[in-house]
Design an enzyme around this catalytic site. Structure first.
Site, PDB file in Angstrom:
ATOM      1  CG  HIS A  19      -2.316 -13.712  -4.930  1.00 23.40           C
ATOM      2  ND1 HIS A  19      -3.471 -13.436  -5.991  1.00 23.40           N
ATOM      3  CD2 HIS A  19      -1.783 -12.634  -4.732  1.00 23.40           C
ATOM      4  CE1 HIS A  19      -3.349 -11.866  -6.060  1.00 23.40           C
ATOM      5  NE2 HIS A  19      -2.284 -11.430  -5.244  1.00 23.40           N
ATOM      6  CG  HIS A  21       1.616  -8.747  -4.064  1.00 28.35           C
ATOM      7  ND1 HIS A  21       1.457  -8.169  -5.385  1.00 28.35           N
ATOM      8  CD2 HIS A  21       0.728  -9.283  -3.653  1.00 28.35           C
ATOM      9  CE1 HIS A  21       0.387  -8.315  -5.631  1.00 28.35           C
ATOM     10  NE2 HIS A  21      -0.177  -8.711  -4.709  1.00 28.35           N
ATOM     11  CG  LEU A  22       8.001 -12.758  -3.240  1.00 19.72           C
ATOM     12  CD1 LEU A  22       8.730 -14.105  -3.847  1.00 19.72           C
ATOM     13  CD2 LEU A  22       7.637 -12.943  -1.577  1.00 19.72           C
ATOM     14  NE  ARG A  23       4.948  -4.724  -2.420  1.00 19.53           N
ATOM     15  CZ  ARG A  23       3.646  -4.819  -2.934  1.00 19.53           C
ATOM     16  NH1 ARG A  23       3.474  -5.048  -4.233  1.00 19.53           N
ATOM     17  NH2 ARG A  23       2.613  -4.305  -2.064  1.00 19.53           N
ATOM     18  CG  ASN A  47       1.588  -6.074  -8.234  1.00 19.06           C
ATOM     19  OD1 ASN A  47       2.276  -6.680  -8.091  1.00 19.06           O
ATOM     20  ND2 ASN A  47       0.750  -5.036  -7.440  1.00 19.06           N
ATOM     21  CE  LYS A 105      -4.057 -10.218 -10.286  1.00 15.33           C
ATOM     22  NZ  LYS A 105      -3.401 -10.013  -9.088  1.00 15.33           N
ATOM     23  CG  HIS A 142      -7.436  -7.063  -8.703  1.00 17.28           C
ATOM     24  ND1 HIS A 142      -6.577  -6.991  -7.615  1.00 17.28           N
ATOM     25  CD2 HIS A 142      -8.741  -6.271  -8.470  1.00 17.28           C
ATOM     26  CE1 HIS A 142      -7.344  -6.094  -6.530  1.00 17.28           C
ATOM     27  NE2 HIS A 142      -8.446  -5.603  -7.311  1.00 17.28           N
ATOM     28  CG  HIS A 180      -6.996 -11.102  -4.200  1.00 14.33           C
ATOM     29  ND1 HIS A 180      -8.125 -10.489  -4.944  1.00 14.33           N
ATOM     30  CD2 HIS A 180      -6.091 -10.482  -4.728  1.00 14.33           C
ATOM     31  CE1 HIS A 180      -7.565  -9.584  -5.886  1.00 14.33           C
ATOM     32  NE2 HIS A 180      -6.341  -9.809  -5.642  1.00 14.33           N
ATOM     33  CG  LEU A 225      -7.877  -1.945  -3.162  1.00 17.97           C
ATOM     34  CD1 LEU A 225      -7.161  -1.319  -3.970  1.00 17.97           C
ATOM     35  CD2 LEU A 225      -9.266  -1.891  -3.129  1.00 17.97           C
ATOM     36  CG  ASP A 253      -3.338 -10.161  -2.063  1.00 16.02           C
ATOM     37  OD1 ASP A 253      -2.270  -9.830  -2.744  1.00 16.02           O
ATOM     38  OD2 ASP A 253      -4.191  -9.408  -2.095  1.00 16.02           O
ATOM     39  CG  HIS A 257       2.183  -1.308   0.457  1.00 20.32           C
ATOM     40  ND1 HIS A 257       2.550  -0.751  -0.633  1.00 20.32           N
ATOM     41  CD2 HIS A 257       1.183  -2.052   0.623  1.00 20.32           C
ATOM     42  CE1 HIS A 257       1.714  -1.179  -1.589  1.00 20.32           C
ATOM     43  NE2 HIS A 257       0.618  -2.025  -0.660  1.00 20.32           N
ATOM     44  CB  ALA A 269      -4.528  -1.373  -1.328  1.00 23.47           C
TER      45      ALA A 269
HETATM   46  O1  DOR Z   1      -4.243  -4.958  -1.336  1.00 28.16           O
HETATM   47  C1  DOR Z   1      -3.689  -5.249  -2.339  1.00 28.16           C
HETATM   48  N1  DOR Z   1      -2.160  -4.908  -2.573  1.00 28.16           N
HETATM   49  N2  DOR Z   1      -4.441  -5.820  -3.268  1.00 28.16           N
HETATM   50  C2  DOR Z   1      -3.621  -5.988  -4.637  1.00 28.16           C
HETATM   51  O2  DOR Z   1      -4.427  -6.506  -5.575  1.00 28.16           O
HETATM   52  C3  DOR Z   1      -2.386  -5.571  -4.749  1.00 28.16           C
HETATM   53  C4  DOR Z   1      -1.675  -5.566  -3.594  1.00 28.16           C
HETATM   54  C5  DOR Z   1      -0.377  -4.821  -3.681  1.00 28.16           C
HETATM   55  O3  DOR Z   1       0.499  -4.990  -4.616  1.00 28.16           O
HETATM   56  O4  DOR Z   1       0.173  -3.944  -2.694  1.00 28.16           O
HETATM   57 ZN    ZN Z   2      -2.372  -9.482  -4.873  1.00 28.77          ZN
END
Ligand code: DOR
Ligand code: ZN
Length: 362
Positions: A19, A21-23, A47, A105, A142, A180, A225, A253, A257, A269
């Site tokens: 799990h 997030h590579l953006r 996402n 997802k 989620h 998570h 989150l 996870d 940011h 988050a």
């Molecule tokens: O803290 C989080 N950040 N929880 C998530 O479910 C998404 C993630 C994000 O994409 O920043």
């Molecule tokens: Zn996530």
């Protein structure tokens, strides 16, 4: 796994991150190497803005990831589909048949970062669950309700009662990952339903409880989150992760940011843990005197759930203290607002990665 206690060295089968997030764009280019230098494969969260909702978009995103990986690092991004109210079962089937979508997802709409296009009525997407059950595609969830009248610290537990249990009852062969997890109720529910249900556990939820967000002031670096919960829940997660049970596996996870989106009156988050994720997990397993269960969690239980082969390479860690940097800058940028603060910033970690033996699998 080889644990050489005399030299305080650990060699384990190369792990995967189930799990992450590579953006995209410059963030992707700046951070993907931290994941790819340790993990052999990763489940890539969809996402983005706009989210990954078609097979074509997933193929293009996968290529952007592959293009951004520093050369010489064998790394396989496993793509996921972002479910929406009007997602077509045929797209799932096509994505599965062509080997593009490893999983799908489910974000309840407005549950977290970039989830406004998520599912607003879970009871209305039964045909998607039916299709996934039929073709054997895992559903990644989620697990939080979004109702403003449900306390934010209770949202995972309420989701399990209100949505997850009915989904498992209605689709008994559907394989599901509750992502998570953050509560002892989730641990127990996963253990009780482990024939089809598994869970990922992040490094941060093993290290911090909710106090971290309010330590001497508001600390958005620890806001993610689902939010971290009370200490009793952190301890339950530690017991679960170190139990060796097949239903629990590694999913960082890691969710970067930029500084200006964290240092903000409405901070985002997400915790960026990719650069030291493995070292962070190892520290927990050592503290719990459970290094003998480390490899199951990092490198075996995930592939077994997803029906994928174990990795052939290995990673060696040595007991050598390292200090985590306060910030990582985007490539070519030096201003602090273009930086990302990592989990454990400024702290010392006891283990360091010594070397990685590349595996042969393409
Ligand atoms: O803290 C989080 N950040 N929880 C998530 O479910 C998404 C993630 C994000 O994409 O920043
Ligand atoms: Zn996530």
């Amino acid at each position: 796994m080889v644990v050489n206690l005399s030299s305080e060295q650990i060699t384990l089968r190369q792990p995967d991150d189930w799990h992450v997030h590579l953006r995209d764009g410059e963030i992707l280019e700046s951070i993907v190497g931290y994941t790819a230098r340790v993990f052999r494969r990763a489940i890539i969260m969809p996402n983005l803005i706009p989210p990954i909702k078609s097979v074509g978009a997933a193929i293009k995103y996968r290529q952007r990831i592959l293009d951004a990986i520093p050369s010489g690092l064998p790394f396989t991004p496993l793509m996921t589909a972002y479910l929406t109210d009007d997602f077509s079962p045929d797209v799932l089937k096509k994505g599965h048949q062509t080997g593009v979508f490893t999983a799908a997802k489910l974000y309840p709409a407005n549950s977290t970062t970039n989830s406004s296009n998520g599912v607003s009525d879970i009871s209305s997407i039964g045909s998607l669950f039916e299709t996934m059950e039929e073709i054997g595609m895992p559903l990644l969830i989620h697990g939080e309700v979004t109702d403003s009248d449900v306390d934010i610290f209770d949202r995972e537990e309420v989701f399990i009662d209100r949505h997850l249990e009915p989904i498992l009852n209605r689709f008994p062969s559907l394989r599901v990952v509750l992502e998570h997890i953050t509560t002892k109720q989730a641990v127990q529910f996963v253990e009780n339903n482990s024939s089809t249900l598994a869970a990922t556990i992040t490094p941060h939820h093993l290290h911090i409880n909710r106090n971290a967000m309010f330590d001497g002031g508001i600390r958005s670096d620890f806001y993610c989150l689902p939010v971290a919960k009370r200490e009793q829940h952190r301890l339950a997660l530690r017991r679960a992760a170190t139990s060796g049970r097949k239903c629990f596996f590694l999913g960082t996870d890691s969710a970067p940011h930029l500084r200006n989106f964290k240092e903000n009156s409405c901070g985002c988050a997400g915790i960026f843990n990719a650069p030291y994720a493995l070292e962070s997990y190892v520290e927990v397993f050592e503290q719990e005197a459970a290094l003998d269960q480390l490899e199951a969690f990092t490198s075996e239980n995930g592939p077994s759930f997803y029906g994928l082969p174990l990795n052939e390479g290995s990673v060696t860690l040595i007991k050598r203290t390292q200090v985590v940097p306060e910030a990582f800058n985007l490539k070519g940028k030096t201003d602090s607002y273009s930086s990302i603060t990592p989990f454990h910033a400024g702290e010392s970690l006891k283990w360091s990665i010594l070397l990685k033996e590349n595996n042969r699998r393409a």
